[in-house]
Design a protein around this motif. Structure first.
Motif, PDB file in Angstrom:
ATOM      1  N   GLY A 165       0.817  -1.216   0.000  1.00 12.72           N
ATOM      2  CA  GLY A 165       0.000   0.000   0.000  1.00 12.72           C
ATOM      3  C   GLY A 165       0.842   1.255   0.000  1.00 12.72           C
ATOM      4  O   GLY A 165       0.649   2.160  -0.802  1.00 12.72           O
ATOM      5  N   TRP A 202       2.753   1.780  -3.286  1.00 15.17           N
ATOM      6  CA  TRP A 202       1.822   2.229  -4.324  1.00 15.17           C
ATOM      7  C   TRP A 202       1.527   3.716  -4.156  1.00 15.17           C
ATOM      8  O   TRP A 202       1.555   4.492  -5.111  1.00 15.17           O
ATOM      9  CB  TRP A 202       0.534   1.418  -4.205  1.00 15.17           C
ATOM     10  CG  TRP A 202      -0.519   1.773  -5.199  1.00 15.17           C
ATOM     11  CD1 TRP A 202      -0.640   1.291  -6.465  1.00 15.17           C
ATOM     12  CD2 TRP A 202      -1.589   2.692  -5.002  1.00 15.17           C
ATOM     13  NE1 TRP A 202      -1.727   1.862  -7.073  1.00 15.17           N
ATOM     14  CE2 TRP A 202      -2.324   2.718  -6.202  1.00 15.17           C
ATOM     15  CE3 TRP A 202      -1.995   3.489  -3.946  1.00 15.17           C
ATOM     16  CZ2 TRP A 202      -3.444   3.517  -6.362  1.00 15.17           C
ATOM     17  CZ3 TRP A 202      -3.105   4.284  -4.102  1.00 15.17           C
ATOM     18  CH2 TRP A 202      -3.822   4.299  -5.302  1.00 15.17           C
ATOM     19  N   ILE A 239      -7.117   3.942 -17.735  1.00 13.71           N
ATOM     20  CA  ILE A 239      -8.428   3.338 -17.531  1.00 13.71           C
ATOM     21  C   ILE A 239      -9.161   3.221 -18.851  1.00 13.71           C
ATOM     22  O   ILE A 239      -8.896   3.980 -19.793  1.00 13.71           O
ATOM     23  CB  ILE A 239      -9.275   4.150 -16.531  1.00 13.71           C
ATOM     24  CG1 ILE A 239      -9.339   5.615 -16.949  1.00 13.71           C
ATOM     25  CG2 ILE A 239      -8.715   4.027 -15.152  1.00 13.71           C
ATOM     26  CD1 ILE A 239     -10.239   6.423 -16.069  1.00 13.71           C
ATOM     27  N   ASN A 240     -10.095   2.279 -18.925  1.00 14.79           N
ATOM     28  CA  ASN A 240     -10.775   2.078 -20.203  1.00 14.79           C
ATOM     29  C   ASN A 240     -12.013   2.948 -20.367  1.00 14.79           C
ATOM     30  O   ASN A 240     -12.749   2.792 -21.324  1.00 14.79           O
ATOM     31  CB  ASN A 240     -11.100   0.595 -20.432  1.00 14.79           C
ATOM     32  CG  ASN A 240     -11.921   0.025 -19.320  1.00 14.79           C
ATOM     33  OD1 ASN A 240     -12.444   0.785 -18.498  1.00 14.79           O
ATOM     34  ND2 ASN A 240     -12.042  -1.279 -19.262  1.00 14.79           N
ATOM     35  N   VAL A 241     -12.246   3.886 -19.441  1.00 12.94           N
ATOM     36  CA  VAL A 241     -13.289   4.884 -19.683  1.00 12.94           C
ATOM     37  C   VAL A 241     -12.648   6.277 -19.687  1.00 12.94           C
ATOM     38  O   VAL A 241     -13.241   7.243 -19.267  1.00 12.94           O
ATOM     39  CB  VAL A 241     -14.421   4.828 -18.641  1.00 12.94           C
ATOM     40  CG1 VAL A 241     -15.340   3.685 -18.905  1.00 12.94           C
ATOM     41  CG2 VAL A 241     -13.870   4.790 -17.248  1.00 12.94           C
ATOM     42  N   LEU A 295     -14.609   9.242 -21.030  1.00 14.69           N
ATOM     43  CA  LEU A 295     -15.743   9.606 -20.167  1.00 14.69           C
ATOM     44  C   LEU A 295     -15.249  10.329 -18.929  1.00 14.69           C
ATOM     45  O   LEU A 295     -15.876  11.275 -18.448  1.00 14.69           O
ATOM     46  CB  LEU A 295     -16.514   8.361 -19.756  1.00 14.69           C
ATOM     47  CG  LEU A 295     -17.395   7.753 -20.821  1.00 14.69           C
ATOM     48  CD1 LEU A 295     -18.019   6.489 -20.286  1.00 14.69           C
ATOM     49  CD2 LEU A 295     -18.469   8.716 -21.222  1.00 14.69           C
ATOM     50  N   TYR A 296     -14.095   9.895 -18.423  1.00 20.11           N
ATOM     51  CA  TYR A 296     -13.510  10.544 -17.255  1.00 20.11           C
ATOM     52  C   TYR A 296     -13.206  11.997 -17.566  1.00 20.11           C
ATOM     53  O   TYR A 296     -13.508  12.894 -16.769  1.00 20.11           O
ATOM     54  CB  TYR A 296     -12.233   9.794 -16.859  1.00 20.11           C
ATOM     55  CG  TYR A 296     -11.451  10.451 -15.762  1.00 20.11           C
ATOM     56  CD1 TYR A 296     -11.827  10.304 -14.439  1.00 20.11           C
ATOM     57  CD2 TYR A 296     -10.344  11.231 -16.057  1.00 20.11           C
ATOM     58  CE1 TYR A 296     -11.114  10.903 -13.443  1.00 20.11           C
ATOM     59  CE2 TYR A 296      -9.625  11.840 -15.057  1.00 20.11           C
ATOM     60  CZ  TYR A 296     -10.009  11.674 -13.749  1.00 20.11           C
ATOM     61  OH  TYR A 296      -9.308  12.292 -12.763  1.00 20.11           O
ATOM     62  N   LEU A 355     -14.640  13.834 -19.856  1.00 24.59           N
ATOM     63  CA  LEU A 355     -15.914  14.537 -19.998  1.00 24.59           C
ATOM     64  C   LEU A 355     -16.500  14.867 -18.625  1.00 24.59           C
ATOM     65  O   LEU A 355     -16.980  15.981 -18.381  1.00 24.59           O
ATOM     66  CB  LEU A 355     -16.889  13.648 -20.790  1.00 24.59           C
ATOM     67  CG  LEU A 355     -18.004  14.356 -21.538  1.00 24.59           C
ATOM     68  CD1 LEU A 355     -17.424  15.340 -22.525  1.00 24.59           C
ATOM     69  CD2 LEU A 355     -18.848  13.340 -22.260  1.00 24.59           C
ATOM     70  N   ALA A 356     -16.409  13.888 -17.707  1.00 26.00           N
ATOM     71  CA  ALA A 356     -16.956  14.093 -16.364  1.00 26.00           C
ATOM     72  C   ALA A 356     -16.199  15.194 -15.634  1.00 26.00           C
ATOM     73  O   ALA A 356     -16.786  16.112 -15.050  1.00 26.00           O
ATOM     74  CB  ALA A 356     -16.880  12.786 -15.572  1.00 26.00           C
ATOM     75  N   SER A 359     -16.814  18.608 -16.979  1.00 26.72           N
ATOM     76  CA  SER A 359     -18.129  19.158 -16.662  1.00 26.72           C
ATOM     77  C   SER A 359     -18.174  19.659 -15.215  1.00 26.72           C
ATOM     78  O   SER A 359     -19.056  20.423 -14.841  1.00 26.72           O
ATOM     79  CB  SER A 359     -19.219  18.115 -16.895  1.00 26.72           C
ATOM     80  OG  SER A 359     -19.069  17.062 -15.986  1.00 26.72           O
ATOM     81  N   LEU A 360     -17.206  19.230 -14.394  1.00 30.16           N
ATOM     82  CA  LEU A 360     -17.138  19.757 -13.032  1.00 30.16           C
ATOM     83  C   LEU A 360     -16.575  21.173 -13.012  1.00 30.16           C
ATOM     84  O   LEU A 360     -16.790  21.918 -12.067  1.00 30.16           O
ATOM     85  CB  LEU A 360     -16.239  18.874 -12.171  1.00 30.16           C
ATOM     86  CG  LEU A 360     -16.743  17.506 -11.802  1.00 30.16           C
ATOM     87  CD1 LEU A 360     -15.700  16.807 -10.975  1.00 30.16           C
ATOM     88  CD2 LEU A 360     -18.012  17.652 -11.016  1.00 30.16           C
ATOM     89  N   TYR A 362     -18.433  24.345 -11.933  1.00 31.65           N
ATOM     90  CA  TYR A 362     -18.806  24.648 -10.555  1.00 31.65           C
ATOM     91  C   TYR A 362     -17.928  25.719  -9.940  1.00 31.65           C
ATOM     92  O   TYR A 362     -18.405  26.521  -9.139  1.00 31.65           O
ATOM     93  CB  TYR A 362     -18.770  23.379  -9.696  1.00 31.65           C
ATOM     94  CG  TYR A 362     -19.973  22.530  -9.939  1.00 31.65           C
ATOM     95  CD1 TYR A 362     -21.217  22.981  -9.538  1.00 31.65           C
ATOM     96  CD2 TYR A 362     -19.871  21.341 -10.606  1.00 31.65           C
ATOM     97  CE1 TYR A 362     -22.334  22.235  -9.787  1.00 31.65           C
ATOM     98  CE2 TYR A 362     -20.982  20.586 -10.867  1.00 31.65           C
ATOM     99  CZ  TYR A 362     -22.212  21.037 -10.450  1.00 31.65           C
ATOM    100  OH  TYR A 362     -23.309  20.304 -10.719  1.00 31.65           O
ATOM    101  N   PHE A 389     -12.938   3.647 -25.563  1.00 29.12           N
ATOM    102  CA  PHE A 389     -12.944   4.889 -24.794  1.00 29.12           C
ATOM    103  C   PHE A 389     -11.564   5.186 -24.216  1.00 29.12           C
ATOM    104  O   PHE A 389     -11.356   6.217 -23.617  1.00 29.12           O
ATOM    105  CB  PHE A 389     -13.950   4.793 -23.638  1.00 29.12           C
ATOM    106  CG  PHE A 389     -15.342   5.150 -24.016  1.00 29.12           C
ATOM    107  CD1 PHE A 389     -15.743   6.480 -24.011  1.00 29.12           C
ATOM    108  CD2 PHE A 389     -16.251   4.191 -24.370  1.00 29.12           C
ATOM    109  CE1 PHE A 389     -17.023   6.813 -24.352  1.00 29.12           C
ATOM    110  CE2 PHE A 389     -17.543   4.523 -24.726  1.00 29.12           C
ATOM    111  CZ  PHE A 389     -17.929   5.837 -24.718  1.00 29.12           C
TER     112      PHE A 389
END
Lengths: 201, 358
Positions: free
Chosen positions: B13, B16, B118-120, B123-124, B126-127, B130-131, B134, B180
């Motif tokens: 841990g 890492w 990561i395989n998204v 999308l990450y 985009l997410a 979009s934050l 704020y 993705f």
């Protein structure tokens, strides 16, 4: 170790911010706590290995729905005294909602204790990416409900447009293509007026 | 590197954690330096376009100008307006800055040179992007002042409008690449046209989307001609009006980190990312003393510099849009156009790859 730590972090934050949504005095603060709750729920989804759902939760709820929420709530002119005086009047209704929610939680927990609902669907292979697994199910087994959902959303969208759209005859809208089409020859005239005659427009 | 650290006394841990911390700093610190340098570069570009000299006093050729500005901002007093919502007022710049940094976790600098593969990935991004809105909204509301509030409302509407078309553009790219994962998207562009040109933008079907994405990314980062959020003549400095000192500097850093990110995204999604423009072996890297040196990150940074120049060029030459024109462009032109291309591209893919028509 890290996964357990992350789970308790996200879970505690989700519950704490959900509680604060209710107890925050300022509605804008409530919405912001709600956003934090969404965000931590997405974190929980990530731990479950549902990264696609997690990202969608952030994109759709945090990135779009909550922005519009905040947009509206920010513009409200709220009288806090009047808001609090309505507490006793709305109390019975609030209690009913709370009871319904409580019953739902009890039903959900007891259903979960009874074992998972597979519905005859094989769980996706663990090495298959989330998106492919969801896509495969959506476009084969659940194609019909999926299309129906799309249709309902389309109807809702058209309904919203019809309800909010009004064409007014008394305003002159801008016609961009007309402005772009306009050439110097249409707009300018070269004249040489004689003294004392002036120009007719 | 993670494995090496896990082998030391830190254990699994701790190793890492430390390894990832070092990797994060390896991305974030050069990024901050890059922000300082591109602010200087951008001022030089504007100066050259306006036939001025630009910053040339601090350091050789004025290279240290950004650091001098940073020092000045750092030494100033942080002023919090008495009627402001204190907590949110201070959180807003932190959100802007953090969100601008976290996106870099998935940006690939070469094959395998990425913090988290990561395989998204898309999308990450985009997410996370979009934050970003704020920071602006909260700053505008918490300042408890008219102009920042208007700015917040404009930012919310603008961000939501352009995110829609950006989403569709990304879908086009994902359909074509079939993944993705950002590294996967870059690798799918290898030899896209006749096996020689690397990059989706050389594909006539995707080139319009590359243009739409470039313009939308300007709108998404609130750059001219779409900087209605901080239009000086109307809103003083927009959401930053009440900010001073480091809180102001955080907005500034976050904004430019976002601009660099959008440049990187343009390069990665449409212009081949870390691939050289031509699919020739000697452009990928060279062998020196039996060691292979990959030129991937050089290509990526060159492409980012090019897009940054385009951003600065546009800012120096194009006049600001009116707000209704901005909304018209987003909803009436980009949305139908990108939707049409989603249909066209998916049709083309069905026809060529799955042989539906045949």
């Amino acid at each position: 170790m890290i996964a357990i730590f992350a789970f308790y972090l996200f879970a505690t934050l989700t519950i704490a911010s959900a509680v604060l949504v209710i107890f925050a005095r300022n509605p804008v603060h409530s919405v912001l706590w709600l956003i934090l709750a969404f965000f931590n729920a997405a974190g929980l989804m990530l731990i479950l290995g549902a990264e696609f759902i997690a990202m969608l939760l952030v994109i759709v709820y945090v990135g779009a729905v909550a922005v519009l929420f905040l947009f509206i709530v920010m513009m409200l002119d709220i009288d806090f005294a009047a808001l609090r005086s309505g507490f006793t009047r709305n109390l019975p209704f609030g209690l009913v909602v709370a009871l319904v929610l409580l019953a739902e939680i009890i039903v959900a927990v007891s259903a979960w204790k009874a074992g998972p609902v597979t519905g005859g669907v094989q769980p996706a292979a663990t090495n298959q990416p989330n998106i492919e697994a969801v896509g495969e199910l959506l476009y084969t087994r659940y194609l019909f409900p999926f299309e129906i959902a799309g249709l309902i959303l389309l109807v809702a969208m058209i309904g919203a447009i019809v309800l909010t759209h009004r064409s007014r005859g008394d305003v002159r809208g801008q016609k961009v293509w007309k402005q772009v089409d306009r050439r110097p020859e249409d707009a300018i005239r070269n004249l040489q007026p004689k003294v004392g005659e002036g120009v007719k427009l | 590197m993670t494995a090496w650290f896990q082998g030391t006394w830190l254990g699994e841990g701790g190793g890492w954690f430390l390894a990832n911390l070092i990797l994060i700093l390896l991305i974030a610190l050069p990024l901050m330096l890059a922000v300082a340098m591109i602010i200087y570069a951008e001022r030089k570009i504007w100066a050259a376009i306006a036939l001025r000299r630009g910053p040339n006093v601090v350091g050789p050729w004025g290279l240290l100008q950004s650091f001098a500005d940073g020092l000045k901002v750092f030494l100033k007093e942080t002023i919090i307006p008495s009627s402001a919502n204190k907590g949110l007022f201070l959180i807003a710049p932190i959100i802007t800055f953090t969100v601008a940094l976290i996106v870099w976790a998935v940006v690939p600098f070469d094959v395998g040179v990425v913090l988290t593969d990561i395989n998204v990935g898309l999308l990450y991004i985009l997410a996370a992007s979009s934050l970003g809105v704020y920071g602006v909204i909260i700053a505008g509301w918490a300042s408890n002042s008219k102009y920042p509030f208007f700015s917040a409302l404009r930012a919310a509407a603008q961000m939501v409008s352009y995110e829609v078309s950006i989403g569709f553009v990304l879908i086009c790219v994902v359909l074509y690449a079939g993944t993705f994962n950002l590294t996967g998207i870059v690798m799918a562009q290898k030899g896209n046209i006749f096996g020689i040109l690397n990059g989706y933008a050389f594909n006539p079907l995707l080139f319009p989307m590359a243009v739409v994405f470039l313009i939308s990314s300007m709108a998404e980062t609130f750059r001219t001609p779409f900087d209605l959020v901080e239009a000086e003549s109307e809103l003083v400095a927009g959401h930053q009006t009440e900010y001073s000192s480091m809180s102001f500097a955080l907005f500034w850093l976050g904004e430019y980190a976002n601009v660099i990110l959008m440049c990187a995204l343009n390069a990665i999604l449409f212009w081949g990312g870390f691939l050289p423009p031509l699919n020739l072996d000697f452009l990928y890297g060279f062998t020196l003393f039996d060691h292979y040196f990959s030129l991937g990150w050089v290509w990526l940074i060159l492409k980012m510099c090019f897009f940054f120049f385009v951003f600065g060029w546009v800012k120096a030459t194009v006049p600001r849009y009116r707000y209704d024109q901005l909304m018209r462009l987003g909803w009436k032109i980009f949305l139908p156009l990108s939707l049409l291309f989603v249909v066209l591209i998916s049709g083309w893919i069905m026809w060529t790859r799955y042989g539906v028509a045949a």
